[in-house]
Each structure stands twice: as structure tokens, then as C-alpha cells.
Design a protein around this motif. Structure first.
Motif, PDB file in Angstrom:
ATOM      1  N   PHE A  10       0.827  -1.197   0.000  1.00  0.00           N
ATOM      2  CA  PHE A  10       0.000   0.000   0.000  1.00  0.00           C
ATOM      3  C   PHE A  10       0.865   1.253   0.000  1.00  0.00           C
ATOM      4  O   PHE A  10       0.550   2.239  -0.675  1.00  0.00           O
ATOM      5  N   GLY A  11       1.963   1.233   0.752  1.00  0.00           N
ATOM      6  CA  GLY A  11       2.883   2.367   0.755  1.00  0.00           C
ATOM      7  C   GLY A  11       3.480   2.605  -0.626  1.00  0.00           C
ATOM      8  O   GLY A  11       3.641   3.754  -1.054  1.00  0.00           O
ATOM      9  N   ALA A  12       3.791   1.506  -1.337  1.00  0.00           N
ATOM     10  CA  ALA A  12       4.330   1.639  -2.686  1.00  0.00           C
ATOM     11  C   ALA A  12       3.296   2.244  -3.629  1.00  0.00           C
ATOM     12  O   ALA A  12       3.617   3.078  -4.478  1.00  0.00           O
ATOM     13  N   ALA A  13       2.047   1.837  -3.465  1.00  0.00           N
ATOM     14  CA  ALA A  13       0.981   2.395  -4.297  1.00  0.00           C
ATOM     15  C   ALA A  13       0.792   3.884  -4.003  1.00  0.00           C
ATOM     16  O   ALA A  13       0.571   4.683  -4.921  1.00  0.00           O
ATOM     17  N   LEU A  89      -3.691  -1.685 -12.923  1.00  0.00           N
ATOM     18  CA  LEU A  89      -4.051  -2.955 -12.301  1.00  0.00           C
ATOM     19  C   LEU A  89      -2.953  -3.994 -12.445  1.00  0.00           C
ATOM     20  O   LEU A  89      -2.852  -4.907 -11.629  1.00  0.00           O
ATOM     21  N   LEU A  90      -2.125  -3.871 -13.483  1.00  0.00           N
ATOM     22  CA  LEU A  90      -0.969  -4.754 -13.585  1.00  0.00           C
ATOM     23  C   LEU A  90       0.046  -4.440 -12.487  1.00  0.00           C
ATOM     24  O   LEU A  90       0.678  -5.339 -11.927  1.00  0.00           O
ATOM     25  N   ALA A  91       0.203  -3.156 -12.184  1.00  0.00           N
ATOM     26  CA  ALA A  91       1.153  -2.750 -11.144  1.00  0.00           C
ATOM     27  C   ALA A  91       0.588  -2.992  -9.754  1.00  0.00           C
ATOM     28  O   ALA A  91       1.313  -3.397  -8.842  1.00  0.00           O
ATOM     29  N   VAL A  92      -0.720  -2.744  -9.587  1.00  0.00           N
ATOM     30  CA  VAL A  92      -1.390  -2.921  -8.291  1.00  0.00           C
ATOM     31  C   VAL A  92      -2.629  -3.780  -8.539  1.00  0.00           C
ATOM     32  O   VAL A  92      -3.715  -3.257  -8.786  1.00  0.00           O
ATOM     33  N   PRO A  93      -2.492  -5.109  -8.508  1.00  0.00           N
ATOM     34  CA  PRO A  93      -3.618  -5.990  -8.865  1.00  0.00           C
ATOM     35  C   PRO A  93      -4.845  -5.829  -7.968  1.00  0.00           C
ATOM     36  O   PRO A  93      -5.966  -6.034  -8.423  1.00  0.00           O
ATOM     37  N   ARG A  94      -4.653  -5.508  -6.713  1.00  0.00           N
ATOM     38  CA  ARG A  94      -5.793  -5.334  -5.813  1.00  0.00           C
ATOM     39  C   ARG A  94      -6.443  -3.978  -6.065  1.00  0.00           C
ATOM     40  O   ARG A  94      -5.869  -2.936  -5.777  1.00  0.00           O
ATOM     41  N   ARG A  95      -7.660  -4.018  -6.585  1.00  0.00           N
ATOM     42  CA  ARG A  95      -8.325  -2.782  -6.975  1.00  0.00           C
ATOM     43  C   ARG A  95      -8.632  -1.891  -5.777  1.00  0.00           C
ATOM     44  O   ARG A  95      -8.564  -0.673  -5.866  1.00  0.00           O
ATOM     45  N   GLY A  96      -8.986  -2.500  -4.671  1.00  0.00           N
ATOM     46  CA  GLY A  96      -9.267  -1.713  -3.482  1.00  0.00           C
ATOM     47  C   GLY A  96      -8.049  -0.938  -3.030  1.00  0.00           C
ATOM     48  O   GLY A  96      -8.156   0.221  -2.621  1.00  0.00           O
ATOM     49  N   ARG A  97      -6.882  -1.571  -3.102  1.00  0.00           N
ATOM     50  CA  ARG A  97      -5.640  -0.895  -2.705  1.00  0.00           C
ATOM     51  C   ARG A  97      -5.335   0.247  -3.655  1.00  0.00           C
ATOM     52  O   ARG A  97      -4.962   1.347  -3.217  1.00  0.00           O
ATOM     53  N   ALA A 100      -7.927   3.088  -3.046  1.00  0.00           N
ATOM     54  CA  ALA A 100      -7.679   3.775  -1.777  1.00  0.00           C
ATOM     55  C   ALA A 100      -6.443   4.660  -1.855  1.00  0.00           C
ATOM     56  O   ALA A 100      -6.436   5.786  -1.351  1.00  0.00           O
ATOM     57  N   ALA A 101      -5.383   4.157  -2.513  1.00  0.00           N
ATOM     58  CA  ALA A 101      -4.152   4.939  -2.636  1.00  0.00           C
ATOM     59  C   ALA A 101      -4.393   6.205  -3.448  1.00  0.00           C
ATOM     60  O   ALA A 101      -3.936   7.297  -3.079  1.00  0.00           O
ATOM     61  N   ARG A 102      -5.133   6.065  -4.531  1.00  0.00           N
ATOM     62  CA  ARG A 102      -5.425   7.242  -5.357  1.00  0.00           C
ATOM     63  C   ARG A 102      -6.308   8.231  -4.604  1.00  0.00           C
ATOM     64  O   ARG A 102      -6.087   9.444  -4.650  1.00  0.00           O
ATOM     65  N   THR A 103      -7.287   7.730  -3.885  1.00  0.00           N
ATOM     66  CA  THR A 103      -8.194   8.609  -3.147  1.00  0.00           C
ATOM     67  C   THR A 103      -7.468   9.358  -2.040  1.00  0.00           C
ATOM     68  O   THR A 103      -7.631  10.575  -1.875  1.00  0.00           O
ATOM     69  N   LEU A 104      -6.660   8.650  -1.266  1.00  0.00           N
ATOM     70  CA  LEU A 104      -5.944   9.285  -0.160  1.00  0.00           C
ATOM     71  C   LEU A 104      -4.916  10.295  -0.659  1.00  0.00           C
ATOM     72  O   LEU A 104      -4.764  11.379  -0.080  1.00  0.00           O
ATOM     73  N   ARG A 239     -18.375   0.774  -9.594  1.00  0.00           N
ATOM     74  CA  ARG A 239     -18.129   0.699 -11.038  1.00  0.00           C
ATOM     75  C   ARG A 239     -16.768   0.084 -11.307  1.00  0.00           C
ATOM     76  O   ARG A 239     -16.602  -0.744 -12.211  1.00  0.00           O
ATOM     77  N   LEU A 240     -15.760   0.492 -10.531  1.00  0.00           N
ATOM     78  CA  LEU A 240     -14.405  -0.024 -10.746  1.00  0.00           C
ATOM     79  C   LEU A 240     -14.323  -1.505 -10.461  1.00  0.00           C
ATOM     80  O   LEU A 240     -13.683  -2.260 -11.212  1.00  0.00           O
ATOM     81  N   SER A 241     -14.953  -1.952  -9.386  1.00  0.00           N
ATOM     82  CA  SER A 241     -14.867  -3.362  -9.006  1.00  0.00           C
ATOM     83  C   SER A 241     -15.688  -4.257  -9.931  1.00  0.00           C
ATOM     84  O   SER A 241     -15.471  -5.477  -9.952  1.00  0.00           O
ATOM     85  N   GLY A 242     -16.606  -3.684 -10.694  1.00  0.00           N
ATOM     86  CA  GLY A 242     -17.463  -4.497 -11.542  1.00  0.00           C
ATOM     87  C   GLY A 242     -17.029  -4.544 -12.992  1.00  0.00           C
ATOM     88  O   GLY A 242     -17.709  -5.152 -13.819  1.00  0.00           O
ATOM     89  N   ARG A 243     -15.897  -3.892 -13.323  1.00  0.00           N
ATOM     90  CA  ARG A 243     -15.404  -3.871 -14.706  1.00  0.00           C
ATOM     91  C   ARG A 243     -14.193  -4.779 -14.864  1.00  0.00           C
ATOM     92  O   ARG A 243     -13.454  -5.028 -13.914  1.00  0.00           O
TER      93      ARG A 243
END
Length: 245
Positions: A10-13, A89-97, A100-104, A239-243
Motif C-alpha cells: 500500500f505504501g508503494a501504491a 491494475l498490472l502494477a497494483v492488482p488489488r483494486r481496493g488498494r 484507496a491509494a489514489r483517493t488518499l 463501477r471499478l470493481s465491476g469492470r
């Protein structure tokens, strides 16, 4: 023998998002306009606050939020343009992570820009009007300064959530501008007390020295805006999690 630093995905993201924000000229320019436009209006005469000198001093927030909306939109649409979403998503496969990183990161940059906007606005208003009540030495003015930072942050994040949901910059700006600027004038007093719970109407109570009578105060008004922002971010996440991308 040195101990290797623990790796935090998460810190890397977060670092990647921070680096992207600070190296893209378009994002840096729009972010810089947030305090500049907000504070510059303090030197212009304004009389829309109904005798509320503090609200008149912070009237520039009306213009600063346009750049906050643009920043929140560009952060998303610039990343999702072309195959950018797939690369993320290739760099950060977990969409939630990744989300969250982009939002924060977006929220942190907007808060710092908004805080600078609030301080500069207070100083400029004090110099322009000579009124000590709007200067940084007044406790109520500091409430407006912090409120200005939080308001601009929430507005920008609201645009970020809508952009993730719509995935289109022009549509996002059209919708958010309509909700924040047009809807309060269209609704007016026709909806009774419901109009007080619109995002901009509620959120801007924190900029008033004497908020109008009603169920909302300065901080509860910001709370209403925060709920609208969470709704937009939730819609974006859905929307992001469903695409596929």
C-alpha cells in the motif's frame, strides 16, 4: 548487517500516486490554481453574503472549487485514458488498494492546497478590507480557513468518485458543476428544508461567521457534504470493481 526495510504494497501504491501527481504538469498546474484563484477574489468587492463579512471574504472558494473539481476529475480520467487503467491494475492488482491509494493521495494534495488557499484568502481579505474579523488572528476566521481546506478536499474527492463512475471528464465536470452551482439556484426555497442538504449549500456553512437558522451548523454542514462525497466514492468503487479494466 543491515535489516532490509519492510515492503509495504500500500505504501508503494501511495508513493506511485504521489509521484504521478507531482510530475504531471497538468495536475500540478490545476492544483496550483486552487489557492491562487481562491485568494485572488478576496481583493474584489463581494456582497453576496447577506452582511456576513467572513463569507464575503471567502467568496473565492466558489472559483477555487472549480479547480478542485478539475483536479479530482483529471486525476482519474488521466489515469484511465487509453490502456492506463489496465497498466495500473498490472502494477497494483488489488483494486481496493489502488483505489484507496489514489483517493488518499488526491485528498492529501487537495487538503494542502485548500489550507494554503484558506490562509492566503484570510491574509488577502485582511489587507483588502482592514477588517480584523477576517484575518488569521481571529478564531472564527481560523474555522473558515480549516473549513475551506476541508470543503475543497471533499469537493475534489466527490469529482474523483464521479469520474471513476462515469469514466468521462466532460460528463463528470458537467454533472458536478450542475449539482454544486446550478441546483442550489434552481431548487432555491421550493424544496423547503431539503435544499439545505445539498452538497454546496451545506458545506459552505463553515465559511459563514453566523450560519443561518436551521438544523445544520458549520461542521454538521461539512458532514453532509462528506456523506455526498462518500456516496460518490462508493459509486466509483462499485463501477471499478465491476469492470474488467
Amino acid at each position: 548487517m543491515t535489516t532490509p526495510t519492510a515492503f509495504s504494497p500500500f505504501g508503494a501504491a501511495m508513493r506511485a500516486e504521489r509521484l504521478r501527481t507531482r510530475t504531471l504538469r497538468s495536475l500540478c498546474l490545476v492544483l496550483a490554481l486552487v489557492p491562487l484563484l481562491t485568494a485572488a477574489v478576496a481583493f474584489l468587492p463581494a456582497g453576496s453574503g447577506g452582511g456576513d463579512g467572513l463569507y464575503d471574504a471567502f467568496f473565492g472558494v466558489m472559483f477555487g472549487q472549480l479547480t478542485a473539481l478539475a483536479f479530482g476529475t483529471l486525476v482519474v480520467t488521466g489515469q484511465l485514458a487509453g490502456d492506463g487503467g489496465a497498466h495500473v491494475l498490472l502494477a497494483v492488482p488489488r483494486r481496493g488498494r489502488a483505489y484507496a491509494a489514489r483517493t488518499l493521495t488526491t485528498g492529501a494534495h487537495l487538503f494542502l492546497a485548500g489550507l494554503l488557499a484558506g490562509i492566503l484568502t484570510s491574509v488577502c481579505a485582511r489587507l483588502a478590507t482592514g477588517d480584523a474579523a477576517v484575518g488569521p488572528g481571529n478564531a472564527t476566521a481560523w474555522r473558515a480557513i480549516i473549513g475551506c481546506a476541508l470543503y475543497l478536499t471533499l469537493v475534489g474527492l466527490l469529482a474523483s468518485g464521479v469520474a471513476t463512475w462515469l469514466r468521462h471528464g466532460v460528463a463528470t465536470l458537467s454533472l458536478t458543476i450542475a449539482v454544486l452551482f446550478v441546483l442550489p439556484f434552481v431548487v432555491g426555497d421550493s424544496a423547503g428544508g431539503a435544499a439545505r442538504f445539498l452538497p454546496a449549500t451545506a458545506g459552505q456553512l463553515v465559511l459563514r461567521a453566523h450560519p443561518s437558522d436551521g438544523p445544520l451548523g458549520p461542521w454538521t454542514g461539512l458532514g453532509v457534504l462528506a456523506l455526498w462525497t462518500l456516496l460518490a466514492l462508493g459509486a466509483g468503487w462499485r463501477r471499478l470493481s465491476g469492470r474488467d479494466v
